[in-house]
Write an enzyme that holds these catalytic residues in place. Structure first.
Site, PDB file in Angstrom:
ATOM      1  N   LYS A  39       0.803  -1.202   0.000  1.00  0.00           N
ATOM      2  CA  LYS A  39       0.000   0.000   0.000  1.00  0.00           C
ATOM      3  C   LYS A  39       0.847   1.268   0.000  1.00  0.00           C
ATOM      4  CE  LYS A  39      -3.472  -2.159   2.964  1.00  0.00           C
ATOM      5  NZ  LYS A  39      -4.048  -2.138   4.318  1.00  0.00           N
ATOM      6  N   GLY A  40       2.053   1.180   0.514  1.00  0.00           N
ATOM      7  CA  GLY A  40       2.826   2.375   0.849  1.00  0.00           C
ATOM      8  C   GLY A  40       3.004   3.388  -0.274  1.00  0.00           C
ATOM      9  N   GLU A  94       7.952   2.642  -5.572  1.00  0.00           N
ATOM     10  CA  GLU A  94       7.955   2.288  -4.146  1.00  0.00           C
ATOM     11  C   GLU A  94       8.038   3.538  -3.291  1.00  0.00           C
ATOM     12  OE1 GLU A  94       7.337   0.251  -2.066  1.00  0.00           O
ATOM     13  OE2 GLU A  94       8.137  -1.752  -2.388  1.00  0.00           O
ATOM     14  N   ASP A  95       7.507   3.463  -2.090  1.00  0.00           N
ATOM     15  CA  ASP A  95       7.719   4.531  -1.119  1.00  0.00           C
ATOM     16  C   ASP A  95       9.093   4.405  -0.485  1.00  0.00           C
ATOM     17  OD1 ASP A  95       6.842   2.165   0.002  1.00  0.00           O
ATOM     18  OD2 ASP A  95       5.827   3.113   1.685  1.00  0.00           O
ATOM     19  N   ASP A  98      14.166  -0.945   1.742  1.00  0.00           N
ATOM     20  CA  ASP A  98      14.820  -1.163   3.031  1.00  0.00           C
ATOM     21  C   ASP A  98      15.863  -2.282   2.853  1.00  0.00           C
ATOM     22  OD1 ASP A  98      15.349  -1.322   5.722  1.00  0.00           O
ATOM     23  OD2 ASP A  98      13.300  -1.648   6.362  1.00  0.00           O
ATOM     24  N   LYS A 126      16.717   3.372   2.231  1.00  0.00           N
ATOM     25  CA  LYS A 126      17.382   3.169   3.521  1.00  0.00           C
ATOM     26  C   LYS A 126      18.576   2.251   3.261  1.00  0.00           C
ATOM     27  CE  LYS A 126      14.544   3.290   7.595  1.00  0.00           C
ATOM     28  NZ  LYS A 126      13.723   2.393   8.454  1.00  0.00           N
ATOM     29  N   PHE A 147      12.640   4.599  12.111  1.00  0.00           N
ATOM     30  CA  PHE A 147      11.343   4.164  11.604  1.00  0.00           C
ATOM     31  C   PHE A 147      10.567   5.355  11.063  1.00  0.00           C
ATOM     32  CE2 PHE A 147       7.187   2.375  11.315  1.00  0.00           C
ATOM     33  CZ  PHE A 147       7.435   1.058  10.990  1.00  0.00           C
ATOM     34  N   ASP A 154       3.492   3.639   6.934  1.00  0.00           N
ATOM     35  CA  ASP A 154       2.648   3.397   8.109  1.00  0.00           C
ATOM     36  C   ASP A 154       3.413   2.783   9.272  1.00  0.00           C
ATOM     37  OD1 ASP A 154       3.010   0.745   6.911  1.00  0.00           O
ATOM     38  OD2 ASP A 154       1.457   0.102   8.308  1.00  0.00           O
ATOM     39  N   ARG A 160      -0.406   6.928   7.453  1.00  0.00           N
ATOM     40  CA  ARG A 160      -0.190   7.004   5.996  1.00  0.00           C
ATOM     41  C   ARG A 160      -0.663   8.342   5.435  1.00  0.00           C
ATOM     42  NH1 ARG A 160       1.152   1.780   4.091  1.00  0.00           N
ATOM     43  NH2 ARG A 160       0.050   0.061   5.058  1.00  0.00           N
TER      44      ARG A 160
HETATM   45  C1  PRP Z   1       7.275  -1.628   2.775  1.00  0.00           C
HETATM   46  C2  PRP Z   1       7.610  -0.799   1.557  1.00  0.00           C
HETATM   47  C3  PRP Z   1       8.230  -1.806   0.634  1.00  0.00           C
HETATM   48  C4  PRP Z   1       8.919  -2.766   1.586  1.00  0.00           C
HETATM   49  C5  PRP Z   1      10.396  -2.456   1.610  1.00  0.00           C
HETATM   50  O1  PRP Z   1       6.063  -2.272   2.549  1.00  0.00           O
HETATM   51  O2  PRP Z   1       6.464  -0.195   1.009  1.00  0.00           O
HETATM   52  O3  PRP Z   1       7.266  -2.472  -0.149  1.00  0.00           O
HETATM   53  O4  PRP Z   1       8.347  -2.555   2.875  1.00  0.00           O
HETATM   54  O5  PRP Z   1      11.088  -3.319   2.472  1.00  0.00           O
HETATM   55  P1  PRP Z   1      12.236  -4.293   1.973  1.00  0.00           P
HETATM   56  O6  PRP Z   1      13.148  -3.517   1.089  1.00  0.00           O
HETATM   57  O7  PRP Z   1      12.915  -4.715   3.270  1.00  0.00           O
HETATM   58  O8  PRP Z   1      11.593  -5.462   1.288  1.00  0.00           O
HETATM   59  P2  PRP Z   1       5.250  -3.063   3.680  1.00  0.00           P
HETATM   60  O9  PRP Z   1       5.540  -4.533   3.569  1.00  0.00           O
HETATM   61  O10 PRP Z   1       5.470  -2.411   5.015  1.00  0.00           O
HETATM   62  O11 PRP Z   1       3.749  -2.899   3.230  1.00  0.00           O
HETATM   63  P3  PRP Z   1       2.902  -1.566   2.941  1.00  0.00           P
HETATM   64  O12 PRP Z   1       3.470  -0.952   1.687  1.00  0.00           O
HETATM   65  O13 PRP Z   1       1.510  -2.072   2.758  1.00  0.00           O
HETATM   66  O14 PRP Z   1       3.032  -0.648   4.135  1.00  0.00           O
END
Ligand code: PRP
Length: 170
Positions: A39-40, A94-95, A98, A126, A147, A154, A160
């Site tokens: 969703k991000g 992507e938002d 990580d 990040k 964080f 979120d 969000r």
């Molecule tokens: C977050 C973000 C990426 C992912 C990045 O999504 O939007 O999709 O984590 O992390 P990574 O590089 O360690 O894989 P999340 O799973 O929190 O879901 P969301 O977008 O619904 O908040």
């Protein structure tokens, strides 16, 4: 929970406009399929596509890998795009990136489906937490550990809707 401002709205908008221009330069004469990772990415995607002039279609994919604030290490495909992928120039939005696990999985997923090209656009990197090597083609900001919430990001589905990005601290 306390929150400390990291990126204000104007800073995000200015960089997003620049990223749109970079994308327009690179995709001249092509058509784009912009795929937001739910969703991000939904808020960033809405602003980004309005900064792009190249003809484009939009779609979304939803994957999940996190429970609370820590990674599970697995990717679950929750919802697939409805647009055909074969032969398309896919731009993944992507938002935040990580560990890189999600994006590495997504690039492989769309390559396997026959995309003509797959590129990555992320508002935030990040980089310090990277475990899976990926190349981010269009990047908004690199932000060290902490964080982050707001502008699509979120904590347990909250925050969000904030127009800015904050560090959340206990
Ligand atoms: C977050 C973000 C990426 C992912 C990045 O999504 O939007 O999709 O984590 O992390 P990574 O590089 O360690 O894989 P999340 O799973 O929190 O879901 P969301 O977008 O619904 O908040």
């Amino acid at each position: 929970m306390n929150k400390e401002l990291v990126l204000d709205s104007q800073t995000i908008q200015n960089r997003t406009r620049e990223m749109g221009q970079e994308i327009d330069r690179d995709y001249q004469g092509k058509e784009l399929l912009v795929i937001g990772v739910l969703k991000g990415a939904f808020i960033f995607m809405a602003d980004l596509v309005r900064a792009i002039s190249t003809p484009l279609a939009t779609d979304f994919i939803q994957v999940s890998s996190y429970a609370g604030s820590s990674s599970s290490g697995n990717i679950n495909l929750v919802a697939s795009p409805s647009h055909p992928i074969k032969g398309c120039h896919v731009l993944l939005v992507e938002d935040i990136i990580d560990t890189g696990l999600t994006m590495q999985w997504l690039v492989e997923h769309f390559s396997e489906q026959g995309a003509a090209s797959v590129r990555i656009c992320s508002l935030i990197d990040k980089a310090e937490r990277r475990e899976h090597q990926i190349n981010i083609d269009y990047l908004g900001f690199t932000i060290p550990n902490g964080f982050l919430v707001g502008y699509g990001l979120d904590f347990d589905e909250k925050y969000r809707n904030l127009p800015e990005i904050y560090h959340l601290t206990p």
